[in-house]
Design a protein around this motif. Structure first.
Motif, PDB file in Angstrom:
ATOM      1  N   VAL A  55       5.052  -1.734   0.225  1.00  0.00           N
ATOM      2  CA  VAL A  55       5.467  -1.177   1.513  1.00  0.00           C
ATOM      3  C   VAL A  55       6.062   0.215   1.309  1.00  0.00           C
ATOM      4  N   GLY A  56       6.898   0.373   0.291  1.00  0.00           N
ATOM      5  CA  GLY A  56       7.500   1.678   0.016  1.00  0.00           C
ATOM      6  C   GLY A  56       6.457   2.726  -0.324  1.00  0.00           C
ATOM      7  N   ARG A  57       5.481   2.354  -1.136  1.00  0.00           N
ATOM      8  CA  ARG A  57       4.414   3.290  -1.494  1.00  0.00           C
ATOM      9  C   ARG A  57       3.604   3.687  -0.264  1.00  0.00           C
ATOM     10  N   ARG A  58       3.337   2.726   0.585  1.00  0.00           N
ATOM     11  CA  ARG A  58       2.567   3.020   1.796  1.00  0.00           C
ATOM     12  C   ARG A  58       3.336   3.972   2.723  1.00  0.00           C
ATOM     13  N   ARG A  59       4.635   3.750   2.854  1.00  0.00           N
ATOM     14  CA  ARG A  59       5.457   4.638   3.693  1.00  0.00           C
ATOM     15  C   ARG A  59       5.508   6.050   3.126  1.00  0.00           C
ATOM     16  N   ARG A  60       5.687   6.169   1.810  1.00  0.00           N
ATOM     17  CA  ARG A  60       5.723   7.497   1.193  1.00  0.00           C
ATOM     18  C   ARG A  60       4.404   8.230   1.383  1.00  0.00           C
ATOM     19  N   ARG A  61       3.308   7.524   1.216  1.00  0.00           N
ATOM     20  CA  ARG A  61       2.000   8.154   1.394  1.00  0.00           C
ATOM     21  C   ARG A  61       1.786   8.570   2.847  1.00  0.00           C
ATOM     22  N   GLN A  62       2.250   7.756   3.777  1.00  0.00           N
ATOM     23  CA  GLN A  62       2.118   8.088   5.190  1.00  0.00           C
ATOM     24  C   GLN A  62       2.934   9.332   5.531  1.00  0.00           C
ATOM     25  N   ARG A  63       4.173   9.406   5.015  1.00  0.00           N
ATOM     26  CA  ARG A  63       5.005  10.592   5.268  1.00  0.00           C
ATOM     27  C   ARG A  63       4.388  11.838   4.650  1.00  0.00           C
ATOM     28  N   LEU A  64       3.811  11.695   3.461  1.00  0.00           N
ATOM     29  CA  LEU A  64       3.152  12.827   2.822  1.00  0.00           C
ATOM     30  C   LEU A  64       1.956  13.298   3.633  1.00  0.00           C
TER      31      LEU A  64
END
Length: 81
Positions: A55-64
């Motif tokens: 979930v954290g990786r997905r959120r970081r990628r989305q913000r990027l």
């Protein structure tokens, strides 16, 4: 040398949660009766850690992606040669 040791540490940390789940599953299958319940916390914690990382990786990628799109939209269009 220090960076090599550091990267090896990152590898072990990335494998820790899946190995915890695997250890819990092995313990679950090897034990009998009420003793099987002792393996459940390891499985639950491991699955929670893996899910949290995903979930954290997905959120970081989305913000990027949002940041890249916003900077791209702010720049004026340039003609390509």
């Amino acid at each position: 040398m220090s960076s090599r040791i550091r990267s090896l540490g990152h590898v072990w940390l990335s494998l820790a949660a899946p190995l915890l789940v695997l250890l819990g599953l092995v313990a679950l299958f090897l034990r009998q009766g009420q003793d099987r319940l002792q393996a459940l916390p390891a499985i639950v914690v491991g699955i929670t850690l893996v899910t949290s990382a995903l979930v954290g990786r997905r959120r970081r990628r989305q913000r990027l992606l949002i940041a890249l799109r916003s900077t791209r939209a702010e720049r004026p269009s340039q003609e390509r040669d």
